[in-house]
Design an enzyme around this catalytic site. Structure first.
Site, mmCIF file in Angstrom:
data_model
loop_
_atom_site.group_PDB
_atom_site.id
_atom_site.type_symbol
_atom_site.label_atom_id
_atom_site.label_comp_id
_atom_site.label_asym_id
_atom_site.label_seq_id
_atom_site.Cartn_x
_atom_site.Cartn_y
_atom_site.Cartn_z
ATOM 1 N N SER A 1 0.759 -1.179 -0.208
ATOM 2 C CA SER A 1 -0.017 0.090 -0.200
ATOM 3 C C SER A 1 0.846 1.220 0.161
ATOM 4 C CB SER A 1 -0.989 -0.004 1.287
ATOM 5 O OG SER A 1 -0.243 0.012 2.447
ATOM 6 N N GLY A 2 2.069 1.210 0.292
ATOM 7 C CA GLY A 2 2.879 2.388 0.269
ATOM 8 C C GLY A 2 3.552 2.668 -1.159
ATOM 9 N N TYR A 3 4.071 3.731 -1.193
ATOM 10 C CA TYR A 3 4.542 4.298 -2.637
ATOM 11 C C TYR A 3 5.508 3.170 -3.641
ATOM 12 C CZ TYR A 3 2.578 8.892 -1.571
ATOM 13 O OH TYR A 3 1.663 9.595 -1.354
ATOM 14 N N THR A 4 6.572 2.761 -2.740
ATOM 15 C CA THR A 4 6.946 1.683 -3.476
ATOM 16 C C THR A 4 6.578 0.512 -3.898
ATOM 17 O OG1 THR A 4 8.202 0.643 -1.317
ATOM 18 C CG2 THR A 4 9.380 2.645 -2.424
ATOM 19 N N CYS B 1 17.079 5.041 -2.361
ATOM 20 C CA CYS B 1 17.065 5.863 -3.745
ATOM 21 C C CYS B 1 18.227 6.759 -3.697
ATOM 22 C CB CYS B 1 15.817 6.610 -3.722
ATOM 23 S SG CYS B 1 15.454 7.797 -2.406
ATOM 24 N N ASN C 1 13.196 8.607 -8.396
ATOM 25 C CA ASN C 1 13.461 7.788 -6.865
ATOM 26 C C ASN C 1 12.668 6.530 -6.574
ATOM 27 O OD1 ASN C 1 11.488 10.063 -6.548
ATOM 28 N ND2 ASN C 1 11.284 9.080 -4.602
#
Lengths: 351, 351, 351, 351
Positions: A11-14, A152, A318
């Site tokens: 559910s996170g960005y990565t 990143c 990133n």
């Protein structure tokens, strides 16, 4: 025939970026996407860009039994201090691991206490894990059971400096890495510092003492130059959402001509599918603006021979080369596929 | 077997986006990219995102003989008033045309004098050309020799309103379309108004009287409701680079329940590959943020039955569904391919 | 001789802006700044722009006894539903109130149940309170004990429309107000929707049904035209931090020439110290970009007589004329000072 | 009694900012604002923020006779290579000069050939001119006939480093100054690189070899440490409009404790009206975000004794302390006024 992938912490960005990339990948299939917070909710209710894309896929609770029975490879997209307790269960069941967290990046287990404040629970597995920067560790990645994707800021810092260190071109006692990075780097959790009115238009140094990525950058650069080195590194949050630029300020170890430097970079990166060397054009140096949405890392530099100094630049997205894109690149290598499979998207511009 | 494509006017933003999309498209090949200003220069020297991608491809001068001998289909990505002098030469040589300029959008040739200030030079070809909005004219696009891609603001405005007009749900005497759009919409030419310090952070109405896209929006909406209508339309430049949102403020023609409206939209758009209907979630209405980098158009609406009013929304990436993405979609239809070929990229988020 | 001011709820954005303005004001003195959350902390630890400015001023707990003994006038910068329980205690002690919350904006107490979900606790005080828009209620503000500052979106909407309604220039049955506003409008509390990666680059409609400012806009516009009217109003969050633009889409009630409209606006606003009528220049219509940091409201419009429609624009800095600046303007009027006192700062540009 | 000021070159951003500041200054009066390009046009037609502010003031052609007869002090806000041909005429007529261009910044006239490509035409006047950084040259500014205001990047770089150099705290052989700056720094002239779609979201190194401000920074730092030093300096364009941050990466010359460093900075800057030392709070290091619209320079640093390194930060509004604000500060000193006169505006936040 597709390979079955699970994403733990999707559910996170990565995790969301991994989902996006794997949904477009022709040779893999996502069989599970876990999230403690959003279990039971449609993936597209959290990742709004994926509306209508993943059918009715829902986030699930983490059920390790189910994952080892269904998946052949797992992305771990979890906070620091979690993966080291999970990875063994996976690899012992024959499931390979691409870890996006820092838990398997540092060769020396004691460094986890110093930099991350936890005791590493699996030094043995750590010993066999591989730092997932294909430009440096491609061969080891191929057969690794656990690949630890770099941070990143670390990705940009190392790629900017690697050829210079490998070839002994610079003074290793005085390396200052100044990083500028967008807000997506800090993840999906809101905070006072990430609140839009406070975060927009910042040029804000952070972790100027003891940035965690320093540990992995020093580790990898030391390996490359064969000597234990220390760096000065200061990341800065800037107003972008995506993009990171590392500017390494260095002093040249000897009187070089610029051609020697170019040749060193061309030699090391000339065949790399995701590295582009930038040396001319209206925008003469790398700028993350022109890699957004792609897995490219643009590399370039400025040399002032009269002052025996140079600036070495690396620009990445990133969330792509700095996170999920690099993870997919590692996965492709691990699975024996073309390294570019599912990563052929060109940078979006202007954006 | 790939189809050979030429892009006339490839140095602008829509031309660059077309180049990017066609370079990723598995079934076409770009054989020429012309630019008066940059002829002889590498494409990647202008479109920095395409560095290392197109090999050594250079912009060429426009040589019509060469183009008709080499290309099977041409994208015209030129300013208003140019295509209408070029298209005949192409179609007579059997080369099909996807025109990204306004020259073939308006059915009535006299409107070019009123809205664009030039006399249309080819009313005959205009008569057979097709307005390139697949959601409305898919069948005619299939066999058209000239397809005229809609303007970005027009695309959003029409898609927001089409089902409501087709089904007679709203008062056609009072339609106000308020558009917000990013800076890439205005093209690649610098000006005082596009200078970053002046253009950043604007909320700037422009062409609030006589916006050119009004003509095509009124044309298409009138066709849909079977009655000559006029709209109020005001575009606003906002600080984004990409993205356009049309908000159509309408009054309901009759006492409807919300379900009727949803059903009308579902009926008309349910099978559209690039339309997503948005009706819930943390961001309840369409926002171009979540379609950036894709060809999706997100559609949604808000209804206040007590006031007999509604707001109809359409969100697009102005360079994708609002320009080059839609052009590729039309091309796919013209070439009998799957409409989604080469357009399967998912929106980038967050960005 | 300075007037002693207290700010209740001084840690938010409107409270902080009030602090900033009052710190520069030559004829007042801030004697207390309360904050439940930050009581005991230095004001400058929260409002970083005020570092070194307010000496060692700290936020205090709300102590009503102390406030009525020390302050002559109080700014209430609190959430909806709080002021109505506090104001009486203040006015009975002879302390005048400038309320930045909505609790005293609506003349009809029953509307608080409908729009805000609470029962107004002091209808009597509400009956005597004044809506703090000096351009409309200047004379009543002068002697008011409670002045209710308008919401930012309402300020822009009303100022855009007021002269047109006063003079009966437009069709009051079809008024669509489309507002675009920056992120500071939503206050200092982080949330998923205000998280920078999610909030940057949005063009996001919100409260498209039932935006609370509708109630006060309809109230004031109805008063101006002498007839109960309803509007369609949709606010949109855009990527700015500061700034709000209201675009009122209207249909002209009669065949007017543009001069009549200009004259109406000039007549009503010609002597207003903070209203600037914009009708020419490279940026032809109002844009909040050019009022940021000031108390100005730029007003302008576009007229298409052939279609009997117009767009009426008002641009403000939402924290200045839309909140704290207007509050200071009201305070100046209440205290019998020059209305511009402490508000002579010119807009910052470019920014 | 006000002092009469003329601004030569008033249509650019520094000229416009000077106009804005002087219009608010209680003790001066602008008697002329020249512009070749816009002579005859209202000032407010170019500086839209100044609408209604300067009455009917128009830009005038440069008429030196008129200026020396009307003005007591002149701001020169012209490109490099112009002031050195104008200043003598002014000072000989008794008019004092605040030069915002680089023509009087470098003590050694030969450096103009090397860094700016022109031969300085008035080495004698150059010899008596003063570098306009009050924190270093306050006493000399007082009686100077020509004050040369520093460049914005130079201002930040010097102020970040000055105390450390004065007190011999750092290794002067290895100083890397990494600057990040907004787009207004490059002035009002549009170009391909400043076109909004290309300039938004950049993290773009520029002049990474031979940035012109290096010359003045090295000059001033060498004076402070009593030794000819050279620096590595790389400016980076970031997406902001306003704001500049200098991060000086340094190595400590000796084993210091952090307190020693703080004391050095407190000693040198403790009484400076426009310097604020930042050492704590939610945003721990200086960020230009919190000085925008003011003349403040926020100073701070990070120290890693274990690595004998530090990062020294200075954050400014590049058009204020980096240009027009500093010019007004110098003017105040030259005119014997309170240095803060007309510069008491507090930073706008959030913005």
């Amino acid at each position: 025939m597709t390979t079955r992938i699970a994403i733990i912490g999707a559910s996170g960005y990565t995790g969301g970026e991994a989902l996006r990339l794997l949904a477009m990948h022709p040779r893999v299939e996502v069989v599970a996407a876990t999230s403690r917070e959003y279990a039971g909710k449609p993936v597209a209710a959290i990742h709004l860009n994926l509306r209508s894309v993943l059918g009715t896929m829902k986030f699930s609770e983490l059920n390790m039994e189910k994952i080892v029975s269904e998946a052949e490879l797992v992305f771990l997209s979890v906070p620091a201090g979690v993966s080291h307790t999970m990875a063994r269960r996976l690899v012992e069941a024959g499931v390979r691991v691409v870890d996006l967290s820092p838990d398997f990046r540092l060769r020396d287990p004691r460094l986890y206490e110093e930099w991350y404040g936890f005791t590493h629970g699996d030094p043995e597995l750590l010993a066999e894990s591989v730092y997932g920067l294909p430009e440096i560790h491609r061969d080891e990645i191929r057969n690794a059971r656990v690949v630890a994707c770099p941070g990143c800021n670390a990705t940009a810092a190392i790629l900017a400096l690697a050829p210079a260190l490998r070839e002994g071109l610079i003074d290793v006692e005085h390396i200052a890495v100044d990083v500028k990075v967008g807000s997506s780097e800090a993840g999906r959790q809101p905070s006072q510092g990430s609140h839009h009115p406070e975060r927009a238009n910042v040029i804000r140094p952070y972790e100027a003492e003891g940035h965690r990525h320093v540990a992995e950058v020093e580790q990898e650069l030391s390996l490359l130059c064969g000597k234990r080195l220390q760096i000065a590194m200061v990341p800065h949050a800037v107003g972008n959402v995506r993009g990171a630029l590392a500017t390494a300020h260095v002093w040249l170890s000897d009187s070089l001509d610029e051609t020697t430097i170019w040749r060193a970079y061309a030699r090391h990166y000339g065949k790399e599918p995701f590295i582009r060397i930038v040396r001319s054009g209206p925008v003469k140096y790398p700028d993350p603006k022109y890699v957004i949405g792609s897995n490219f890392c643009d590399i370039g530099f400025a040399v002032e021979l009269s002052r025996r100094r140079a600036a070495l630049f690396a620009a990445i997205d990133n969330l792509m080369k700095g996170a999920a894109g690099q993870a997919v690149q590692c996965m492709n290598i691990m699975l024996g596929m073309d390294e570019r499979e599912g990563l052929n998207m060109l940078p979006i511009s202007p954006v």
